[in-house]
Design an enzyme around this catalytic site. Structure first.
Site, PDB file in Angstrom:
ATOM      1  CG  ASP A   1       0.246   2.602  -0.481  1.00 47.21           C
ATOM      2  OD1 ASP A   1      -0.409   2.939   0.530  1.00 47.21           O
ATOM      3  OD2 ASP A   1       1.475   2.758  -0.553  1.00 47.21           O
TER       4      ASP A   1
HETATM    5  C1  BGC Z   1       1.843   4.262   2.566  1.00 46.47           C
HETATM    6  C2  BGC Z   1       1.603   2.864   3.084  1.00 46.47           C
HETATM    7  C3  BGC Z   1       0.761   2.939   4.333  1.00 46.47           C
HETATM    8  C4  BGC Z   1      -0.540   3.612   3.962  1.00 46.47           C
HETATM    9  C5  BGC Z   1      -1.534   3.670   5.101  1.00 46.47           C
HETATM   10  C6  BGC Z   1       0.570   5.047   2.407  1.00 46.47           C
HETATM   11  O1  BGC Z   1       0.805   6.385   2.151  1.00 46.47           O
HETATM   12  O2  BGC Z   1       2.540   4.187   1.340  1.00 46.47           O
HETATM   13  O3  BGC Z   1       2.814   2.218   3.347  1.00 46.47           O
HETATM   14  O4  BGC Z   1       0.565   1.665   4.871  1.00 46.47           O
HETATM   15  O5  BGC Z   1      -0.269   4.932   3.546  1.00 46.47           O
HETATM   16  O6  BGC Z   1      -1.176   4.567   6.067  1.00 46.47           O
END
Ligand code: BGC
Length: 760
Positions: free
Chosen positions: A297
């Protein structure tokens, strides 16, 4: 010169392989995958260590049609890395022109010309939005959900995107957690079915087509169990919950051939998910044999330093690579540290090879080596974006997502003429909030507001009063919003307008940015002064329809006790206002059912229907104190999981349960539409395993069917339970089906109507 030669060879290699690949990809899976595997191996053998690590590096968009964005200090370095082949993927680069520009550099300027995979959070649509995922889940309509993902993929792929970071399949029992809006609610059975429907919609039957995108099951794992519902917080859960509640939707995603996984920000039982070998190597890539790749993530590798798990960025990279995180999203840990770690012998090159193979495999499957610009057709982008087909699909999904929570004295549907209707609430006149919290691809102000939707019924008089703000500040700058507004200056206008109304429709709840990532709440009532506004209006006119806009279950006991009609309309996307108006006027008969329990009070959270019985489930004598309960609120929810009404009524009868050979149980019953209009009902089947080697919940959803019936029509429904539904994971993680006594329950919610028993 040497470089040019190698480039020419690669182009030749790609050209040769692509012609062949196109034919082969249509063949049955095994020959296709062995064909892809040999291409992957051959490409891998040509790559330097730095180029391999480059494939494991993803950068956030730093690109505008004109080139790297000038205001980003890192842009220059990222640009240089892109040209060297040190970037395998980019996220948040959208639009054909932008994607083509970055892809061109990857394909034409790097030594090996490996195309980028372009990711984006297409969570419930791209520019044209469907309802938020929790709302869609309330439809229990797997075909509609699949279709919604399909049109999202269609619109996103036409803008150059070929990978979505969805579906989120985190189960959560805690409405305080803002991200419940992004999932399918509290139940692993429903959550698995919905996750699979979304994956099938995004990926289609052929990933190499230009209108499908690779999906991503996230967040692996346990993210929905953050302590106290506070986002990113510690997760500490036992084996039984992990195996039976948290894991199943992820396992179903692997079985549905999801091509990627995203790990999560949280630690799980002391080990951050990104550095967690048990999750990524033992379970996902080991036990489940997942052959796609895992992305971290956002910054979750470097956050392991804050967790107190890694000493520094270098160790974070080492621990992540060893644990099986294949791609680094925005920690810059792999690109800067991994080569040294390999050279020092701390990370084996075999692990790097495994990660890179997984990434290249998905790129081959997408057909990016056949044609890296396949998603970059300007004409197609123009034609597809916001097309009628997409608007029709999101409107259909929005209607199906609405849940009628209460309808006393049939105040709904509204009469279509001669009525003086007063609409109250800032959210009724909002063209942005209905788009939901995940709307980074959409333009603000592009939703049909509730007031606009009501204009399609011109034979009533509609007046509007805002009553109170839900937020103040600019909705496009979510970080500057003040959500706890205290301003009551517009109350009196709303109250005096409401006095004269035949019906008052109050649109209250949460602005979209009050739920979603990092939007945890400690109170679950109507935010700000909206509860006071509701009571003030009720004091002068009791004929109120309350339309809720929200991304999570709310605690609304006062409204339930006083307001005759309550409609759960979530954040329904671009067509929101039209969908709600059609339901209020009865042009669409609501059939949604709650995918998550609504508590009476925040103190009951976590509250969920599939709880355990405990040793003291009831008072064994009147006025006894020593049983599992609260002294100030009942144990029961305000609205149970699976609840939702219709403008017609349904009756369940004649439940029959037959045990067949091979542990198959046939559950059949009769469902009748006893009202006067056509309607749909989600008939739900639950079981309880009465005693087992690991205690089982008091009820577990194991089957459901969405049935449409004409007035007076009845249908015999049969649901077959197999070993897949009758067993559970024990504390060693083994799936077992244990002989013993079971109860079957059937009904229109988890407060079921009928029950019977059987023995295995
Ligand atoms: C989120 C993810 C997301 C990623 C990219 C993160 O802050 O937890 O679910 O896909 O950002 O935007």
């Amino acid at each position: 010169m040497k470089q040019l030669k190698i480039y020419a060879l690669v182009v030749l290699f790609a050209a040769l392989s692509c012609g062949k690949n196109k034919e082969v990809i249509k063949d049955e899976n095994s020959s296709v995958s062995s064909n892809i595997d040999s291409k992957v191996d051959s490409l891998l053998s040509k790559m330097t260590l730095e180029e391999k690590i480059g494939q494991m590096n993803q950068y956030n968009g730093f690109w505008d049609v004109t080139g790297p964005t000038p205001d980003n200090g890192d842009a220059g370095k990222k640009y240089e890395h892109l040209r060297k082949g040190y970037v395998g993927s980019m996220l948040n680069v959208t639009g054909v022109e932008n994607v083509r520009a970055v892809q061109k550099i990857a394909v034409e300027e790097t030594r090996l010309g490996i195309p980028l995979i372009i990711g984006f959070d297409v969570i419930h649509g791209f520019k044209t939005l469907s309802p938020i995922p929790l709302a869609e889940s309330a439809s229990w309509d797997l075909e509609a959900i699949k279709k919604s993902a399909e049109v999202a993929a269609l619109e996103a792929s036409a803008a150059g995107i070929n990978w979505t970071f969805a579906p989120m399949v985190d189960i959560s029992r805690d409405a305080r957690w803002g991200r419940v809006m992004e999932g399918a609610g509290e139940d692993p059975f429903l959550g698995s079915k919905i996750g699979v429907a979304r994956i099938e919609g995004f990926q289609g039957s052929d990933l190499s087509k230009n209108n499908t995108v690779a999906a991503c099951a996230k967040h692996w794992a346990g993210y929905g169990f953050a302590e106290a519902g506070r986002d990113y917080n510690t997760v500490d859960v036992g084996t039984s919950t992990l195996n039976n509640i948290i894991f199943p939707p992820f396992e179903a995603a692997v079985n549905a051939n999801v091509r990627t996984f995203m790990n999560s920000f949280n630690e799980l039982n002391g080990i951050p998910a990104t550095g967690n070998s048990y999750l990524q190597r033992d379970i996902l890539k080991g036990k489940w044999n997942f052959d796609g790749f895992v992305i971290s993530d956002w910054g979750s590798m470097i956050e392991m330093v804050n967790h107190g798990f890694a000493k520094d960025k270098k160790q974070a990279a080492e621990l992540s690579a060893i644990a099986g995180s294949d791609m680094d999203m925005e920690s810059y840990a792999y690109v800067s540290e991994l080569a040294n770690l390999v050279n020092e012998g701390k990370v084996s090159e075999d692990l790097i090879n495994d990660a890179v193979k997984r990434i290249l495999r998905v790129k081959f499957e997408l057909g990016l080596f056949d044609d890296p610009y396949k998603y970059c057709d300007l004409e197609r982008e123009k034609e597809v974006t916001g097309s009628q087909q997409i608007h029709d699909a999101v409107l259909d999904m929005a209607k199906k997502s609405i849940v009628l929570l209460k309808n006393e004295n049939n105040i709904l549907p509204l009469k279509k003429e001669g009525q003086n209707i007063v609409v109250i609430g800032a959210l009724a006149n909002d063209k942005t909030s209905p788009l939901g919290s995940w709307r980074i691809g959409a333009e603000d102000g592009t939703a049909v507001s509730f007031l606009e939707g009501m204009q399609h019924y011109p034979n009533n008089k509609i007046s509007y009063a805002k009553g109170a703000n839900v937020i103040t500040g600019d909705a496009s700058f979510p970080f500057e919003l003040n959500i706890n507004t205290t301003d009551k200056s517009e109350f009196s206008k709303a109250v005096s307008t409401a006095k004269k109304a035949d019906v008052v429709v109050m649109v209250l709840g949460e602005h979209a940015f009050q739920s979603g990532e990092a939007r945890s709440r400690s109170e679950l009532g109507l935010p700000g002064v909206q509860q006071e506004l509701l009571e003030a209006v009720y004091a002068v006119n009791k004929n109120i329809v309350l339309v809720l806009n929200n991304g999570r279950p709310l605690t609304i006991p006062w409204a339930d006790a006083h307001i005759p009609a309550i409609v759960e309309a979530w954040h329904l996307g671009t067509q929101s206002g039209n969908a709600i108006a059609q339901v209020l006027y009865g042009d669409y008969n609501p059939s949604g059912k709650l995918p998550m329990t609504f508590p009476r009070s925040v103190g009951q959270v976590p509250i969920y229907y599939n709880y355990k019985n405990t040793g003291r489930p009831t008072a064994n004598e009147p006025n006894s104190v020593f049983w599992s309960h609260y002294t100030d609120v009942s144990n029961t929810p305000l609205y149970p999981f699976g609840h939702g009404l219709s403008y017609t009524t349904f009756q369940y009868a004649n439940l029959n349960v037959t045990v067949k050979s091979g542990n198959e149980v046939e559950v059949s019953f009769n469902l009748k539409n006893t009202g006067s209009i056509k309607g749909k009902e989600v008939a739900q089947v639950y079981i309880r395993d009465l005693f087992a080697s690991v205690t089982r919940p008091v009820k577990e959803l194991k089957g459901f069917e969405l049935v449409e019936l004409e007035p007076g029509e009845a249908k015999q429904i049969t649901v077959t339970l197999t070993e897949k539904e009758l067993g559970f994971y024990n504390n060693s993680g083994d799936y077992v089906v244990e002989p013993g006594d079971f109860t079957v329950f059937v009904g229109g919610s988890s407060n079921t109507a009928l029950e019977s028993n059987f023995t295995l």
